[in-house]
Design a protein around this motif. Structure first.
Motif, PDB file in Angstrom:
ATOM      1  N   UNK A   1      15.554  16.560 -20.588  1.00 51.39           N
ATOM      2  CA  UNK A   1      15.760  16.394 -22.061  1.00 51.39           C
ATOM      3  C   UNK A   1      15.457  17.490 -22.874  1.00 51.39           C
ATOM      4  N   UNK A   2      16.473  17.689 -23.927  1.00 54.60           N
ATOM      5  CA  UNK A   2      16.307  19.171 -24.600  1.00 54.60           C
ATOM      6  C   UNK A   2      15.571  18.793 -25.935  1.00 54.60           C
ATOM      7  N   UNK A   3      15.536  17.559 -26.423  1.00 52.31           N
ATOM      8  CA  UNK A   3      14.755  17.281 -27.517  1.00 52.31           C
ATOM      9  C   UNK A   3      13.453  16.473 -27.426  1.00 52.31           C
ATOM     10  N   UNK A   4      12.729  16.412 -26.498  1.00 53.29           N
ATOM     11  CA  UNK A   4      11.587  15.478 -26.173  1.00 53.29           C
ATOM     12  C   UNK A   4      10.367  16.064 -26.342  1.00 53.29           C
ATOM     13  N   UNK A   5      10.348  17.504 -26.418  1.00 53.71           N
ATOM     14  CA  UNK A   5       9.182  18.290 -26.449  1.00 53.71           C
ATOM     15  C   UNK A   5       8.653  18.160 -25.002  1.00 53.71           C
ATOM     16  N   UNK A   6       7.688  19.263 -24.415  1.00 50.20           N
ATOM     17  CA  UNK A   6       7.362  19.180 -23.071  1.00 50.20           C
ATOM     18  C   UNK A   6       6.399  17.989 -22.692  1.00 50.20           C
ATOM     19  N   UNK A   7       6.660  17.522 -21.431  1.00 50.68           N
ATOM     20  CA  UNK A   7       5.872  16.603 -20.853  1.00 50.68           C
ATOM     21  C   UNK A   7       4.514  17.011 -20.161  1.00 50.68           C
ATOM     22  N   UNK A   8       3.377  16.704 -20.864  1.00 50.61           N
ATOM     23  CA  UNK A   8       2.055  17.573 -20.287  1.00 50.61           C
ATOM     24  C   UNK A   8       1.298  16.511 -19.658  1.00 50.61           C
ATOM     25  N   UNK A   9       1.439  15.312 -19.671  1.00 54.27           N
ATOM     26  CA  UNK A   9       0.536  14.403 -18.921  1.00 54.27           C
ATOM     27  C   UNK A   9       1.432  13.515 -18.366  1.00 54.27           C
ATOM     28  N   UNK A  10       0.905  12.984 -17.126  1.00 58.33           N
ATOM     29  CA  UNK A  10       1.342  12.018 -16.431  1.00 58.33           C
ATOM     30  C   UNK A  10       0.426  10.933 -15.941  1.00 58.33           C
ATOM     31  N   UNK A  11       1.041   9.766 -15.785  1.00 58.85           N
ATOM     32  CA  UNK A  11       0.090   8.697 -15.064  1.00 58.85           C
ATOM     33  C   UNK A  11       0.570   7.473 -14.567  1.00 58.85           C
ATOM     34  N   UNK A  12       0.126   6.979 -13.716  1.00 61.08           N
ATOM     35  CA  UNK A  12       0.596   5.933 -12.703  1.00 61.08           C
ATOM     36  C   UNK A  12      -0.038   4.681 -13.047  1.00 61.08           C
ATOM     37  N   UNK A  13       0.666   3.390 -13.329  1.00 68.34           N
ATOM     38  CA  UNK A  13       0.054   2.111 -13.234  1.00 68.34           C
ATOM     39  C   UNK A  13       0.927   1.235 -12.367  1.00 68.34           C
ATOM     40  N   UNK A  14       0.537   1.020 -11.042  1.00 71.27           N
ATOM     41  CA  UNK A  14       1.197   0.417 -10.157  1.00 71.27           C
ATOM     42  C   UNK A  14       2.484   1.177  -9.791  1.00 71.27           C
ATOM     43  N   UNK A  15       3.500   0.839  -9.934  1.00 67.72           N
ATOM     44  CA  UNK A  15       4.766   1.390  -9.853  1.00 67.72           C
ATOM     45  C   UNK A  15       5.542   1.820 -11.479  1.00 67.72           C
ATOM     46  N   UNK A  16       4.850   2.126 -12.285  1.00 68.36           N
ATOM     47  CA  UNK A  16       5.353   2.593 -13.401  1.00 68.36           C
ATOM     48  C   UNK A  16       4.657   3.841 -13.843  1.00 68.36           C
ATOM     49  N   UNK A  17       5.376   4.792 -13.883  1.00 69.03           N
ATOM     50  CA  UNK A  17       4.961   5.967 -14.439  1.00 69.03           C
ATOM     51  C   UNK A  17       5.117   6.337 -15.896  1.00 69.03           C
ATOM     52  N   UNK A  18       3.862   7.019 -16.360  1.00 68.68           N
ATOM     53  CA  UNK A  18       3.990   7.111 -17.962  1.00 68.68           C
ATOM     54  C   UNK A  18       3.936   8.778 -17.979  1.00 68.68           C
ATOM     55  N   UNK A  19       4.883   9.222 -18.985  1.00 67.92           N
ATOM     56  CA  UNK A  19       5.062  10.675 -19.297  1.00 67.92           C
ATOM     57  C   UNK A  19       4.789  10.979 -20.721  1.00 67.92           C
ATOM     58  N   UNK A  20       3.929  11.618 -21.000  1.00 64.81           N
ATOM     59  CA  UNK A  20       3.434  11.719 -22.025  1.00 64.81           C
ATOM     60  C   UNK A  20       3.563  13.281 -22.765  1.00 64.81           C
ATOM     61  N   UNK A  21       4.149  13.499 -23.761  1.00 63.62           N
ATOM     62  CA  UNK A  21       4.652  14.856 -24.279  1.00 63.62           C
ATOM     63  C   UNK A  21       3.554  15.519 -25.087  1.00 63.62           C
ATOM     64  N   UNK A  22       3.701  16.685 -25.478  1.00 58.72           N
ATOM     65  CA  UNK A  22       2.431  17.599 -26.133  1.00 58.72           C
ATOM     66  C   UNK A  22       2.084  16.902 -27.639  1.00 58.72           C
ATOM     67  N   UNK A  23       3.005  15.844 -28.197  1.00 60.51           N
ATOM     68  CA  UNK A  23       2.572  15.123 -29.234  1.00 60.51           C
ATOM     69  C   UNK A  23       1.878  14.077 -29.040  1.00 60.51           C
TER      70      UNK A  23
END
Length: 136
Positions: free
Chosen positions: A100-122
């Motif tokens: 993605x070109x306008x999401x900002x960098x994803x700097x954190x990730x987490x997993x809840x079961x089989x759901x991934x959570x990707x969090x950007x720098x904001x």
């Protein structure tokens, strides 16, 4: 012609917003900017029409193990607003990556079961159901 699996193994991807699968298929991908209130997967992208030189480097920030033995990672591309996240199979081979070109960098990730959570720098996140056909 672009070899998607080879690019993903080398931590690279085509320089177009999209979901790139290691099997060589791809779809348009779009978010509403760094607020990440939605992710839309559109129609197919023709990776065979893409230029081999139109490639970006992916810089992973985080790698997280999944319950099925695979993993996910996320990070940034070469420009300040670029971000990506990816899934790897249990044997370490890439399954897919979303660029993605306008999401900002994803700097954190987490997993809840089989759901991934990707969090950007904001601090904004996308939740990806890894059991859906597009994410497996």
């Amino acid at each position: 012609m672009i070899n998607v699996a080879g690019l993903l193994r080398a931590r690279q991807a085509p320089d177009r917003e999209g979901l790139y699968r290691a099997d060589g298929t791809a779809r348009h991908a779009e978010v509403d900017g760094p607020t990440l209130s939605w992710l839309d997967l559109g129609g197919p992208l023709d990776v065979h029409a893409m230029d081999d030189e139109d490639v970006i480097e992916l810089d992973p920030a985080v790698h997280i193990a999944l319950p099925d033995g695979g993993s996910v990672c996320c990070g940034e591309g070469p420009l300040g607003a670029d971000g990506f996240f990816a899934r790897y199979k249990a044997e370490g081979e890439p399954a897919w990556a979303v660029v993605l070109h306008n999401s900002n960098p994803f700097l954190e990730a987490g997993v809840e079961g089989m759901v991934a959570i990707f969090t950007n720098n904001l601090g904004h996140s996308l939740r990806i159901d890894l059991t859906s056909p597009e994410s497996s």
